[in-house]
Design a protein around this motif. Structure first.
Motif, PDB file in Angstrom:
ATOM      1  N   UNK A  21       0.827  -1.207   0.000  1.00 55.14           N
ATOM      2  CA  UNK A  21       0.000   0.000   0.000  1.00 55.14           C
ATOM      3  C   UNK A  21       0.863   1.259   0.000  1.00 55.14           C
ATOM      4  N   UNK A  22       1.925   1.240   0.789  1.00 53.02           N
ATOM      5  CA  UNK A  22       2.816   2.408   0.866  1.00 53.02           C
ATOM      6  C   UNK A  22       3.472   2.675  -0.484  1.00 53.02           C
ATOM      7  N   UNK A  23       3.750   1.608  -1.228  1.00 54.59           N
ATOM      8  CA  UNK A  23       4.376   1.766  -2.544  1.00 54.59           C
ATOM      9  C   UNK A  23       3.457   2.491  -3.529  1.00 54.59           C
ATOM     10  N   UNK A  24       2.152   2.504  -3.213  1.00 54.14           N
ATOM     11  CA  UNK A  24       1.190   3.174  -4.098  1.00 54.14           C
ATOM     12  C   UNK A  24       1.337   4.697  -4.052  1.00 54.14           C
ATOM     13  N   UNK A  25       1.985   5.196  -2.990  1.00 52.03           N
ATOM     14  CA  UNK A  25       2.022   6.639  -2.755  1.00 52.03           C
ATOM     15  C   UNK A  25       3.441   7.182  -2.688  1.00 52.03           C
ATOM     16  N   UNK A  26       3.608   8.389  -3.195  1.00 55.64           N
ATOM     17  CA  UNK A  26       4.834   9.135  -2.939  1.00 55.64           C
ATOM     18  C   UNK A  26       4.596  10.103  -1.786  1.00 55.64           C
ATOM     19  N   UNK A  27       3.380  10.671  -1.778  1.00 53.00           N
ATOM     20  CA  UNK A  27       3.017  11.629  -0.735  1.00 53.00           C
ATOM     21  C   UNK A  27       1.497  11.598  -0.574  1.00 53.00           C
ATOM     22  N   UNK A  28       1.015  11.378   0.648  1.00 55.18           N
ATOM     23  CA  UNK A  28      -0.424  11.323   0.875  1.00 55.18           C
ATOM     24  C   UNK A  28      -0.767  10.487   2.090  1.00 55.18           C
ATOM     25  N   UNK A  38     -21.463  -0.556  15.910  1.00 58.57           N
ATOM     26  CA  UNK A  38     -22.121   0.742  15.701  1.00 58.57           C
ATOM     27  C   UNK A  38     -21.146   1.921  15.749  1.00 58.57           C
ATOM     28  N   UNK A  39     -19.888   1.647  15.451  1.00 61.17           N
ATOM     29  CA  UNK A  39     -18.884   2.704  15.388  1.00 61.17           C
ATOM     30  C   UNK A  39     -18.186   2.658  14.036  1.00 61.17           C
ATOM     31  N   UNK A  40     -17.812   3.833  13.542  1.00 63.95           N
ATOM     32  CA  UNK A  40     -17.003   3.903  12.334  1.00 63.95           C
ATOM     33  C   UNK A  40     -15.559   4.149  12.758  1.00 63.95           C
ATOM     34  N   UNK A  41     -14.749   3.119  12.655  1.00 63.27           N
ATOM     35  CA  UNK A  41     -13.335   3.220  13.017  1.00 63.27           C
ATOM     36  C   UNK A  41     -12.542   3.661  11.783  1.00 63.27           C
ATOM     37  N   UNK A  42     -11.676   4.644  11.974  1.00 63.56           N
ATOM     38  CA  UNK A  42     -10.853   5.142  10.875  1.00 63.56           C
ATOM     39  C   UNK A  42      -9.389   5.176  11.301  1.00 63.56           C
ATOM     40  N   UNK A  43      -8.550   4.667  10.429  1.00 63.27           N
ATOM     41  CA  UNK A  43      -7.115   4.713  10.675  1.00 63.27           C
ATOM     42  C   UNK A  43      -6.407   5.364   9.500  1.00 63.27           C
ATOM     43  N   UNK A  44      -5.505   6.292   9.794  1.00 65.59           N
ATOM     44  CA  UNK A  44      -4.783   7.018   8.748  1.00 65.59           C
ATOM     45  C   UNK A  44      -3.297   6.689   8.829  1.00 65.59           C
ATOM     46  N   UNK A  45      -2.724   6.379   7.681  1.00 63.83           N
ATOM     47  CA  UNK A  45      -1.283   6.141   7.573  1.00 63.83           C
ATOM     48  C   UNK A  45      -0.732   7.192   6.615  1.00 63.83           C
ATOM     49  N   UNK A  46       0.072   8.104   7.126  1.00 58.56           N
ATOM     50  CA  UNK A  46       0.589   9.204   6.306  1.00 58.56           C
ATOM     51  C   UNK A  46       1.947   8.821   5.713  1.00 58.56           C
ATOM     52  N   UNK A  47       2.123   9.182   4.444  1.00 56.67           N
ATOM     53  CA  UNK A  47       3.311   8.761   3.692  1.00 56.67           C
ATOM     54  C   UNK A  47       3.971   9.973   3.039  1.00 56.67           C
ATOM     55  N   UNK A  87      -7.054   5.237  -0.812  1.00 55.87           N
ATOM     56  CA  UNK A  87      -5.743   5.871  -0.960  1.00 55.87           C
ATOM     57  C   UNK A  87      -5.926   7.291  -1.502  1.00 55.87           C
ATOM     58  N   UNK A  88      -5.283   8.253  -0.826  1.00 53.38           N
ATOM     59  CA  UNK A  88      -5.398   9.665  -1.208  1.00 53.38           C
ATOM     60  C   UNK A  88      -4.005  10.260  -1.413  1.00 53.38           C
ATOM     61  N   UNK A  89      -3.913  11.154  -2.379  1.00 51.35           N
ATOM     62  CA  UNK A  89      -2.636  11.788  -2.712  1.00 51.35           C
ATOM     63  C   UNK A  89      -2.621  13.231  -2.220  1.00 51.35           C
ATOM     64  N   UNK A  90      -1.484  13.653  -1.672  1.00 51.22           N
ATOM     65  CA  UNK A  90      -1.262  15.043  -1.273  1.00 51.22           C
ATOM     66  C   UNK A  90      -0.267  15.689  -2.235  1.00 51.22           C
ATOM     67  N   UNK A  91      -0.414  17.007  -2.420  1.00 52.79           N
ATOM     68  CA  UNK A  91       0.717  17.747  -2.972  1.00 52.79           C
ATOM     69  C   UNK A  91       1.543  18.246  -1.784  1.00 52.79           C
ATOM     70  N   UNK A  92       2.655  18.852  -2.055  1.00 50.75           N
ATOM     71  CA  UNK A  92       3.569  19.244  -0.979  1.00 50.75           C
ATOM     72  C   UNK A  92       2.927  20.254  -0.032  1.00 50.75           C
ATOM     73  N   UNK A  93       2.145  21.180  -0.575  1.00 50.74           N
ATOM     74  CA  UNK A  93       1.522  22.214   0.255  1.00 50.74           C
ATOM     75  C   UNK A  93       0.506  21.620   1.228  1.00 50.74           C
ATOM     76  N   UNK A  94      -0.293  20.664   0.749  1.00 52.27           N
ATOM     77  CA  UNK A  94      -1.300  20.060   1.619  1.00 52.27           C
ATOM     78  C   UNK A  94      -0.651  19.249   2.739  1.00 52.27           C
ATOM     79  N   UNK A  95       0.423  18.536   2.415  1.00 57.99           N
ATOM     80  CA  UNK A  95       1.103  17.767   3.455  1.00 57.99           C
ATOM     81  C   UNK A  95       1.712  18.703   4.496  1.00 57.99           C
ATOM     82  N   UNK A  96       2.322  19.796   4.045  1.00 58.43           N
ATOM     83  CA  UNK A  96       2.896  20.758   4.989  1.00 58.43           C
ATOM     84  C   UNK A  96       1.820  21.387   5.865  1.00 58.43           C
ATOM     85  N   UNK A  97       0.643  21.638   5.277  1.00 59.91           N
ATOM     86  CA  UNK A  97      -0.474  22.184   6.049  1.00 59.91           C
ATOM     87  C   UNK A  97      -0.915  21.187   7.119  1.00 59.91           C
ATOM     88  N   UNK A  98      -0.985  19.926   6.744  1.00 62.67           N
ATOM     89  CA  UNK A  98      -1.388  18.883   7.693  1.00 62.67           C
ATOM     90  C   UNK A  98      -0.373  18.780   8.826  1.00 62.67           C
TER      91      UNK A  98
END
Length: 383
Positions: A21-28, A38-47, A87-98
């Motif tokens: 999965x990580x290989x799918x992304x350069x940044x995101x 009855x819960x929506x569990x969410x996990x985020x892995x930032x790359x 899978x979601x992609x970031x540009x450099x500005x969005x990653x820096x904002x995050x």
């Protein structure tokens, strides 16, 4: 709650290995979602630059965690069967904002390198197979195994789960409330002692895991630790808990008055004791692990019950009657007999044929779950 800066959607998956999965992304980021209880569990892995730089988990109600705890939660989600991965992609500005909005999620480069080295050390798998005798059965499908831990009593906790068609198993031996030894086995290999505890903790906390409780004794613990010494959680166990044994004693004093040292070989000869050989050791181990008739009968009933439950779920099966026997011969179990399967009928006509290979698959799985070393001679009869 932390607000995640939304990236550009790439694709949706229902399964995937973290490395792939990580290989799918350069940044995101990789979003893992699971609806449970009855819960929506969410996990985020930032790359970033093809490397993981942070984890974040939330149940969208009260809980949100990041860092090491967040990593554990996210990886647990990733191991679930009915998850959804986006899978979601970031540009450099969005990653820096995050990074600016939520710096606590992200690991600095130096800290990340240190942590990777630490994680690598913690998960130093040994490429081997282990055979752990389970002892006397007490209970199965339990969640609160702690209630079976009693003072001055040895208990083995056996836990396992199936993830993506692969099994993970864990073994922890307790004396009272104190864990003495542990082992964890998966497709990656085997972990022993303290290194196994982290993985076993994850198994014990997973609602999809099966937990079983077995009674142990000091002799079985000693034999097991002779076979797998790295299972020890504490290398300085008290002598009244586990008796330490050593083969490197070169001399022993006969008495304080004589003040004479004699070699091990001379002492054994003087006392008329033969040097223990492999056959003697095997005989001792055989005597320790050999089940009695009552244990064999109890184990047989458990196996039969599980076979009925599993095979009845096969499409086309109306009833099952196992007629099996269980013996102990030459250091292994011998399980033999007949499994009689009755197919469903409508107006006397067989509704559907039953594939014998499906029945054999379920039988083998049940036997492997409860017996370490065995010979199986079971016939399947379909009516």
């Amino acid at each position: 709650m932390i607000k995640i800066v939304e990236g550009e959607y790439i694709k949706t998956l229902t399964d995937g290995n973290l490395e792939d999965l990580v290989k799918e992304l350069d940044r995101g980021y990789i979003l893992v979602m699971l609806k449970e209880n009855n819960k929506l569990h969410e996990g985020y892995i930032f790359v970033e630059d093809g490397e993981i730089i942070g984890y974040y988990y939330t149940d969208n109600l009260m809980e949100e965690v990041f860092g090491t705890e967040g990593k554990v939660k996210v990886l647990e989600l990733l191991n679930k069967e009915n998850k959804v991965i986006e899978i979601y992609k970031y540009n450099k500005d969005k990653l820096n904002l995050m990074k600016w909005l939520c710096p606590e999620i992200f690991v600095k480069k130096d800290d990340k390198n240190k942590k990777e080295k630490s994680d690598h050390k913690e998960e130093k798998y040994i490429q081997t197979k282990i055979t752990i005798p389970l002892g006397n059965f007490i209970a199965a499908n339990v969640r609160d195994f702690e209630k079976y831990l009693e003072e001055n009593k040895y208990i083995l906790i056996y836990v396992y789960r199936k993830v993506n068609n692969n099994f993970e198993t864990g073994y922890v031996i307790y004396y009272g409330n104190k864990p003495l030894a542990a082992a964890y086995e998966s497709k990656n290999g085997v972990l022993f002692g303290k290194e196994a505890c982290y993985k076993i903790g994850s198994l014990l906390n997973d609602e999809n895991s099966v937990i079983e409780v077995y009674e142990y004794d000091e002799k079985k613990v000693n034999v097991l630790l002779e076979e797998y010494p790295n299972m020890k959680i504490d290398n300085e166990l008290k002598e009244d808990v586990i008796e330490e044994k050593t083969d490197n004693v070169e001399s022993i004093s006969l008495s304080y008055e004589e003040n004479v040292d004699i070699s091990r070989e001379e002492l054994l000869k003087k006392l008329g004791i033969s040097e223990p050989d492999d056959s003697w050791i095997e005989a001792v181990i055989e005597d320790l692990i050999k089940p009695n008739n009552e244990e064999l009968q109890e184990l047989k009933e458990i196996i039969e019950k599980e076979m009925i439950e599993k095979i009845k779920n096969i499409d086309g099966v109306e009833d099952i009657k196992p007629e099996i026997n269980l013996k102990w011969e030459n250091g292994r179990y011998l399980i033999y007999g007949d499994i009689n399967v009755k197919r469903k009928k409508i107006l006397g006509i067989i509704k559907k044929n039953v594939d014998p290979s499906l029945i054999k698959f379920e039988i083998d799985n049940v036997i492997k779950k409860h017996l370490a070393k065995y010979t199986s001679r079971i016939s399947i009869n379909i009516e």
